[in-house]
Enzyme design. Structure first.
Site, PDB file in Angstrom:
ATOM      1  N   PRO A 261     -13.003 -15.431 -32.886  1.00  0.00           N
ATOM      2  CA  PRO A 261     -12.246 -14.152 -32.134  1.00  0.00           C
ATOM      3  C   PRO A 261     -10.972 -13.868 -32.615  1.00  0.00           C
ATOM      4  O   PRO A 261     -10.434 -14.696 -33.136  1.00  0.00           O
ATOM      5  CB  PRO A 261     -12.601 -14.303 -30.717  1.00  0.00           C
ATOM      6  CG  PRO A 261     -12.376 -15.665 -30.501  1.00  0.00           C
ATOM      7  CD  PRO A 261     -12.927 -16.436 -31.708  1.00  0.00           C
TER       8      PRO A 261
ATOM      9  N   TYR B 227     -21.175 -24.556 -31.162  1.00  0.00           N
ATOM     10  CA  TYR B 227     -20.060 -24.458 -32.197  1.00  0.00           C
ATOM     11  C   TYR B 227     -20.398 -25.475 -33.442  1.00  0.00           C
ATOM     12  O   TYR B 227     -20.438 -24.981 -34.464  1.00  0.00           O
ATOM     13  CB  TYR B 227     -18.709 -24.605 -31.707  1.00  0.00           C
ATOM     14  CG  TYR B 227     -18.263 -23.609 -30.797  1.00  0.00           C
ATOM     15  CD1 TYR B 227     -18.014 -22.266 -31.159  1.00  0.00           C
ATOM     16  CD2 TYR B 227     -18.184 -23.539 -29.455  1.00  0.00           C
ATOM     17  CE1 TYR B 227     -17.414 -21.196 -30.704  1.00  0.00           C
ATOM     18  CE2 TYR B 227     -17.755 -22.813 -28.459  1.00  0.00           C
ATOM     19  CZ  TYR B 227     -17.601 -21.430 -29.132  1.00  0.00           C
ATOM     20  OH  TYR B 227     -17.047 -20.286 -28.196  1.00  0.00           O
TER      21      TYR B 227
ATOM     22  N   SER C  81     -17.321 -18.278 -16.890  1.00  0.00           N
ATOM     23  CA  SER C  81     -16.695 -19.633 -16.819  1.00  0.00           C
ATOM     24  C   SER C  81     -17.428 -20.645 -15.901  1.00  0.00           C
ATOM     25  O   SER C  81     -17.894 -20.208 -14.723  1.00  0.00           O
ATOM     26  CB  SER C  81     -15.221 -19.322 -16.783  1.00  0.00           C
ATOM     27  OG  SER C  81     -14.603 -20.511 -16.198  1.00  0.00           O
TER      28      SER C  81
ATOM     29  N   HIS D 265     -12.845 -21.024 -32.291  1.00  0.00           N
ATOM     30  CA  HIS D 265     -13.190 -20.939 -30.623  1.00  0.00           C
ATOM     31  C   HIS D 265     -13.585 -22.456 -29.997  1.00  0.00           C
ATOM     32  O   HIS D 265     -13.704 -22.312 -28.812  1.00  0.00           O
ATOM     33  CB  HIS D 265     -14.305 -19.928 -30.570  1.00  0.00           C
ATOM     34  CG  HIS D 265     -14.372 -19.260 -29.447  1.00  0.00           C
ATOM     35  ND1 HIS D 265     -13.767 -19.673 -28.248  1.00  0.00           N
ATOM     36  CD2 HIS D 265     -15.370 -18.428 -29.092  1.00  0.00           C
ATOM     37  CE1 HIS D 265     -14.317 -18.739 -27.324  1.00  0.00           C
ATOM     38  NE2 HIS D 265     -14.972 -17.912 -27.873  1.00  0.00           N
TER      39      HIS D 265
ATOM     40  N   SER E 124     -18.557 -10.041 -23.619  1.00  0.00           N
ATOM     41  CA  SER E 124     -17.889 -10.638 -22.939  1.00  0.00           C
ATOM     42  C   SER E 124     -16.488  -9.666 -22.221  1.00  0.00           C
ATOM     43  O   SER E 124     -16.542  -8.749 -23.008  1.00  0.00           O
ATOM     44  CB  SER E 124     -16.989 -11.612 -23.997  1.00  0.00           C
ATOM     45  OG  SER E 124     -17.697 -12.749 -24.416  1.00  0.00           O
ATOM     46  N   GLN E 125     -16.337 -10.038 -21.088  1.00  0.00           N
ATOM     47  CA  GLN E 125     -15.145  -9.303 -20.615  1.00  0.00           C
ATOM     48  C   GLN E 125     -13.965  -9.945 -20.771  1.00  0.00           C
ATOM     49  O   GLN E 125     -13.862 -11.105 -20.604  1.00  0.00           O
ATOM     50  CB  GLN E 125     -15.457  -9.089 -18.950  1.00  0.00           C
ATOM     51  CG  GLN E 125     -14.056  -8.487 -18.394  1.00  0.00           C
ATOM     52  CD  GLN E 125     -14.206  -8.448 -16.848  1.00  0.00           C
ATOM     53  OE1 GLN E 125     -13.674  -7.540 -16.302  1.00  0.00           O
ATOM     54  NE2 GLN E 125     -14.861  -9.311 -16.248  1.00  0.00           N
TER      55      GLN E 125
END
Length: 699
Positions: A115, A102, A457, A341, A557-558
């Protein structure tokens, strides 16, 4: 909380769904993030990259990797330093990852990094309805903030792969207490030192590109919903005043991070601007009251409006992109959240927004019953002193945002042919299945595999954020080739075996990633520790394969939800796709993004290939299941015929004991088949040989 720093990429959503269980405090005693062995990481790296490189590239990479991992080489030195770092840090990769993912990223936050969560379309029949919605939403935010301040938020426990593990909750406590401060070379994630809510608290309301301070605590009392509505009505009236209207300073925050840092330093020369910046940077969150954007409010349109506000001509200046949580309430019912984010992952955003929507559904609006604060001071408009230099910077920022608006190619597709329940019935992981479908879609579009990012994660560990699941596996490539190049030459049985192999490989790597044993964080740590030691950059990190490995043309991404909403984001490279998917029981939502300026990509074409691939995979599963079920039925029928024949024979022989005795010595010691039974088996054998499966294999 100490100051932190982060890395810009795409949406890093947990690969696990979550189960929340109430425990008074954050889970204590979580293990530290493990450090993989050097050999394991280098071996996995080569396996991940071999099929993505030419033979010449791979041969070179193999030599470079071998040299890096040789006994006594630079790799062993760097690994030993990481071992020391792990001993001394709560999380050995956190700061490296945060900067790299980031804070070092210089791209503008809208589309590229931030997002958005798109709420269900609201039906506001009158202007007051949108303000009632906003007041109710703010009440929910304050309720949620109360849980956070009391550290009484239920602890998340993992579901899915390796279910039942408690998760680190620290990300939640940055939702309303942090701010991304732009810097000329690196941003800073600023977090409040204290978890105690300072009094009074305030939020910032953006309306018509103006910013207003809305105190939510007055005289040590939190405003009720009726008072919040009253204050919002005052803000709308103040914003309508043409004489008072100021330039859209929020546009500056939509610029590249270095450019915004320079603009901010110009703003800071004036004390009025410093005071306004301070109020925004310390606020709880933003609530953006947007004007109606136009007649068409499709899912795709709403997704784009959440990501960039429609540019300076619409609501692009009605934002402050450095704040983690910006709740957007459009007069036309287009609502959602824009998320900076760096402080937290997507699953935290999901949990928070689901709480708010469920609060609003389950908690009736309290506009009448609650007692109000008798004297409500008027909300304060934030003032700006704008020099010609600032006006010039605003024009430049507006122009760049408009180019980004024109460039974004978004396509939100709701796939209704089936959902995760069908996939589960195949005894397959829905996430792994969808990842293989994405590989198939990309291969059909472009005829090659590419480096793919799926966030996983690592919140099972202290201060854990995410690592990468490298979904472009050799097994997935074998399957997609069989479904495209080898469509006619490969049997369905072989394709099904390849699909199962691809899903098994995806699941295996997923477990590696969520247990802290994947390669991306480790390679990042090795690279960064070399930089800290002021060593020349090792050849492995200058090699073309490493550059290719980090060009995530497919960023995925889910983001599953239990409330009707979906998440979206932009691609992470100019010629890439951003694919966020939300699997539901009977359908799957696919927000797909790319850039118009790339001649290589097209979101609509990708969606077309994705849909076709999902249908082909379903048909493959159904055909193979049908064949399997038919085989089982025929096997059962054959067994039944054998049993019936034996029973009939025994019945006949029992009725003629004298004949049995007479012929006992000459009876054949074989199973007797009837002519009909022989005919059935012959027909069955012919049918299965025609499908490419031998009768013996079927039995």
């Amino acid at each position: 909380m100490c100051l932190r720093t982060f890395r810009s990429f795409k949406l890093m959503f947990s690969n696990d769904t979550l189960l929340s269980v109430f425990i008074p405090h954050t889970v204590q005693g979580l293990p530290k993030l493990p450090l993989p062995t050097l050999k394991d990481t280098l071996d996995t790296y080569l396996r991940c990259m071999k099929h993505l490189l030419t033979e010449e590239q791979f041969n070179k990479t193999q030599n470079v990797v071998k040299q890096f991992g040789d006994p006594g080489g630079v790799g062993e030195l760097l690994q030993s330093k990481l071992v020391e770092r792990r001993e001394n840090k709560a999380n050995w990769v956190y700061d490296y990852w945060l900067n790299d993912m980031y804070l070092n990223n210089r791209l503008a936050l809208p589309v590229n990094s931030s997002p958005a969560m798109v709420f269900p379309q609201q039906n506001f029949r009158a202007p007051i309805d949108s303000l009632r919605f906003a007041a109710h939403l703010i009440s929910g935010v304050l309720e949620y903030k109360t849980l956070l301040d009391a550290r009484s938020l239920p602890v998340d426990y993992a579901r899915g792969q390796l279910a039942g593990t408690p998760m680190c909750m620290e990300q939640y406590y940055r939702l309303f207490t942090s701010y991304r401060l732009p810097g000329p070379e690196r941003d800073t994630l600023v977090a409040q030192e204290s978890s105690v809510m300072p009094e009074p608290e305030h939020i910032i309301v953006a309306c018509k590109n103006q910013f207003f301070v809305l105190d939510v605590v007055i005289n040590f009392r939190r405003l009720n919903e009726r008072d919040l509505l009253t204050q919002l009505q005052k803000i709308v009236k103040m914003a309508d005043s043409e004489e008072e209207r100021l330039p859209p300073i929020g546009l500056l925050t939509s610029d590249g991070r270095t450019e915004w840092a320079e603009s901010r330093s110009v703003l800071m020369r004036e004390s009025t601007n410093r005071d306004s910046l301070d109020m925004i940077e310390r606020c709880l969150c933003l609530v953006c009251l947007d004007d109606a954007s136009g007649p068409e409010l499709s899912d795709t349109t709403r997704a784009m409006l959440m990501l960039h506000g429609g540019g300076g001509a619409k609501s692009g200046g009605n934002r402050w992109y450095d704040k983690p949580m910006q709740f957007v309430v459009g007069a036309d019912g287009c609502c959602g959240v824009v998320c900076e984010h760096s402080p937290f992952e997507g699953i935290v955003l999901v949990q928070c927004t689901e709480y708010l929507l469920k609060y609003m559904i389950g908690s009736p609006s309290k506009l009448v019953r609650a007692a109000s604060v008798s004297e409500l001071p008027a909300p304060r408009r934030l003032r700006w002193k704008c020099t010609p230099e600032i006006h010039k910077l605003l024009a430049s920022s507006a122009d760049k945002l408009q180019r980004l608006v024109r460039n974004l190619d978004m396509n939100v597709h709701k796939f209704y042919d089936y959902g995760k329940e069908f996939i589960k019935k195949q005894k397959m992981s829905p996430d792994a299945y969808i990842q293989v479908a994405l590989q198939l879609a990309y291969y059909r579009c472009h005829g090659r595999p590419v480096s793919t990012y799926e966030s996983a994660s690592i919140r099972r560990f202290r201060e854990g954020r995410v690592d990468n699941i490298r979904s472009a596996t050799p097994e997935a490539l074998a399957f997609v080739k069989a479904m495209t190049d080898g469509m006619l030459s490969t049997s369905d049985t072989e394709k099904m075996e390849m699909l199962q192999g691809a899903i098994a490989a995806q699941t295996k790597y997923t477990i590696l990633a969520i247990t802290g044993m994947a390669i991306d964080n480790h390679l990042l740590g090795l690279r960064e520790i070399a930089h800290e030691l002021k060593l020349e950059k090792p050849e492995i990190f200058k090699d073309e394969a490493y550059l290719i490995s980090n060009q995530f043309i497919l960023s995925t991404s889910q983001v599953p939800t239990t409330v009707e909403m979906f998440c979206c984001y932009g691609p992470v490279v100019p010629n890439g796709y951003g694919v966020c998917y939300n699997p539901q029981s009977d359908h799957i939502i696919f927000p797909v993004s790319s850039f118009h300026e790339s001649s290589q990509t097209c979101s609509a074409e990708f969606v077309k290939c994705l849909v076709q691939g999902l249908l082909d995979m379903r048909d493959l599963c159904n055909k193979c299941n049908c064949s399997s079920n038919l085989a089982e039925q025929r096997k059962a029928q054959t067994l039944e015929m054998h049993t019936q024949t034996e029973t009939n024979w025994q019945s006949k022989t029992q009725q003629r004991p004298s004949d049995l005795t007479k012929n006992q010595k000459t009876l054949p010691q074989v199973l007797v088949k009837t002519p009909d039974q022989t005919k059935v088996e012959a027909q069955t054998q012919t049918a299965f040989t025609a499908r490419g499966t031998s009768f013996e294999e079927w039995k």
